[in-house]
Design a protein around this motif. Sequence first.
Motif, PDB file in Angstrom:
ATOM      1  N   ARG A   1      17.758  13.592  22.753  1.00 25.99           N
ATOM      2  CA  ARG A   1      17.403  13.323  23.997  1.00 25.99           C
ATOM      3  C   ARG A   1      17.924  14.283  25.189  1.00 25.99           C
ATOM      4  N   LEU A   2      18.731  15.189  24.748  1.00 26.04           N
ATOM      5  CA  LEU A   2      18.845  16.446  25.398  1.00 26.04           C
ATOM      6  C   LEU A   2      17.899  17.357  25.507  1.00 26.04           C
ATOM      7  N   GLU A   3      17.345  17.501  24.429  1.00 25.66           N
ATOM      8  CA  GLU A   3      16.320  18.431  24.419  1.00 25.66           C
ATOM      9  C   GLU A   3      14.841  17.729  25.333  1.00 25.66           C
ATOM     10  N   ARG A   4      14.835  16.545  25.205  1.00 23.61           N
ATOM     11  CA  ARG A   4      13.418  16.208  25.850  1.00 23.61           C
ATOM     12  C   ARG A   4      13.774  15.771  27.340  1.00 23.61           C
ATOM     13  N   GLY A   5      15.060  15.998  27.930  1.00 26.77           N
ATOM     14  CA  GLY A   5      15.373  15.860  29.078  1.00 26.77           C
ATOM     15  C   GLY A   5      15.739  14.652  29.600  1.00 26.77           C
ATOM     16  N   LEU A   6      15.904  13.702  28.630  1.00 32.94           N
ATOM     17  CA  LEU A   6      16.250  12.139  28.960  1.00 32.94           C
ATOM     18  C   LEU A   6      17.614  11.997  29.665  1.00 32.94           C
ATOM     19  N   LEU A   7      18.666  12.975  28.951  1.00 31.08           N
ATOM     20  CA  LEU A   7      19.909  12.809  29.486  1.00 31.08           C
ATOM     21  C   LEU A   7      20.014  13.543  30.835  1.00 31.08           C
TER      22      LEU A   7
END
Length: 613
Positions: free
Chosen positions: A532-538
Amino acid sequence: MAAETGSGEVDNLAFEMDEPVKEKASKTSGSSCVAAENNRNKPTYCVTDVPPWYFCIFLAFQHYLTAFGGIISIPLILSEGLCLQHDSLTQSRLINTIFFVSGLCTILQVTFGVRLPILQGGTFSLLTPAMALLSMPEFKCPAWTQNSTLVNTSSPVFIEVWQTRIRTLQGSIMVASVLQVLVGFSGLIGFLMRFIGPLTIAPTVSLIGLSLYDSAGEKVGSYWAISASTMALIILFSQYLRRVPIPVPAYSKTKKLHTSKFYLFQTVPILLGISIPWLICYLLTIYDVLPSDSAQYGYLARTDVKGDALSEASWFIFPYPGQWGMPTVSLAGVFGILAGVICSMIESVGDYYTCARLSGAPRPPKHAINRGIGVEGIGSLLAGAFGTGNGTTSFSENIAALDITKVGSRTVILLTGLIMILMGMLGKIGAIFTTIPTPVVGGMFLIMFGVISAAGISNLQYTDMNSSRNVFIFGFSVFSALVVPNWITKNPGYLETGVKEVDQVLTTLLTTHMFVGGLLGFFLDNTVPGTRLERGLLALEKLQLEDSGSNLGTEEVYNLPFGITSYLRSQSWVRYIPFCPREDHKSQSEDSIVSQNQKSEDNSPIVISQVSL
């Protein structure tokens, strides 16, 4: 800009208020300003505050002028697909209609929708699939409509040519907008947003601007000297001179007659940038410096190309539903417009959070967001019925204007809606805009579409772009969305299933750049493994928490007017209605949880730069 996708950093006040206004602000803003008192970005007037009447009028006109460029661009582009290049009178009626409907939808949104100071206007998200539909073989303009000498605008044959196309657009927009109404009022928008991250938004929004390069290029190339001067002036005013104040006379009880600073170039750079070349073209026209032969280069820079639209236009008109005839429905058009509607909803949710922060309101509750999306759907339904050839959405440029003026009063936006309705009823106003020379419009398009593309790409700041996964998803999505529509347009005969309706749907969808790019980005982002960090969701979640972290007020600003909320809260069945405000006894505890969560994330390595979406 058009868009609703404009992005930028705003630093300065557009108007330095007099002392009495500031003092009044300090007395009245306590009712709805929820930011901390020591917050330098705290609005002077918040959502429920009412500035002095003269200040309201000034700011309302400022919002109208801010939205001006994006709104008039839409009918000017649509006129090409509707075969109206040489019918300036009908173009002026389309401009009047879109201003009228935008004002009407703004009043509905501020009064019964999300209830934030957010302006409604046309959307480029629906323009892209509309042009894809109108470029299909059955809707391509007859060759004779491209020759001004062969076009008789009062001919029943010509009228049927363009009205057939706009009625198809109307019906498709009306059917597709029903989905937005259902998604909003049912509360499904919250569920859908769980699967939509920056890697879906970035290619979708950026391709809105990239897909319009051909339209901009044709207009710019009609006379490069005028187009280049338009671009240079807009760049000069919006980038180099935006922090240069203009001294204007002012009066206050304490300072008496004095001068005050007005940031003119920052407030209306597009209007100034097109007005000067427009005036130059007018002078070159009346002195016959520009060629009068339509076959010569530079002819389209004349201001009399479109005939006597100004003299022929009525002083007053009243747009009404069905003014072009009974709408018809195209299955291909419905599916294409649906792709634009989904993109529009995604953008609007982000606009609500940004607008709440800039206007000093608490974080929008679920019922307000649901209601806002639902009312936007109703707005698109009205736009389809009135025949704008487009829908409505939140205007990001006007949200950025809140940061400029530090005035987040929804009274100002309500007054802006009334001004837009009035301007939509003045036929001469719409006719004036049709006299803007083609190369001037091209210069404006080059700036606007470029910023829209960059605004989409800016969403990647929330993702880890050192990740090969993210680089692949974005690059493949964007490049495929440029290749596939281009190939299908050049090879229309290859896409044949034997069922005409299916062929039309596939052609419309696969020639809509943002649909192809958004679908690929959505599929790959939700299937290729990634944190989720990599995808930008966080990062997006933290951004929303930061927007609401300093908000200490209640959600009463989102309550419905005229005592509707008080009545609904007395009914037991309201708890089952996703768009109805209800008493939330856990609000205080949830606020403290949000505050604690934000404190616990202060040591997070994620760094987010705030931008006005």
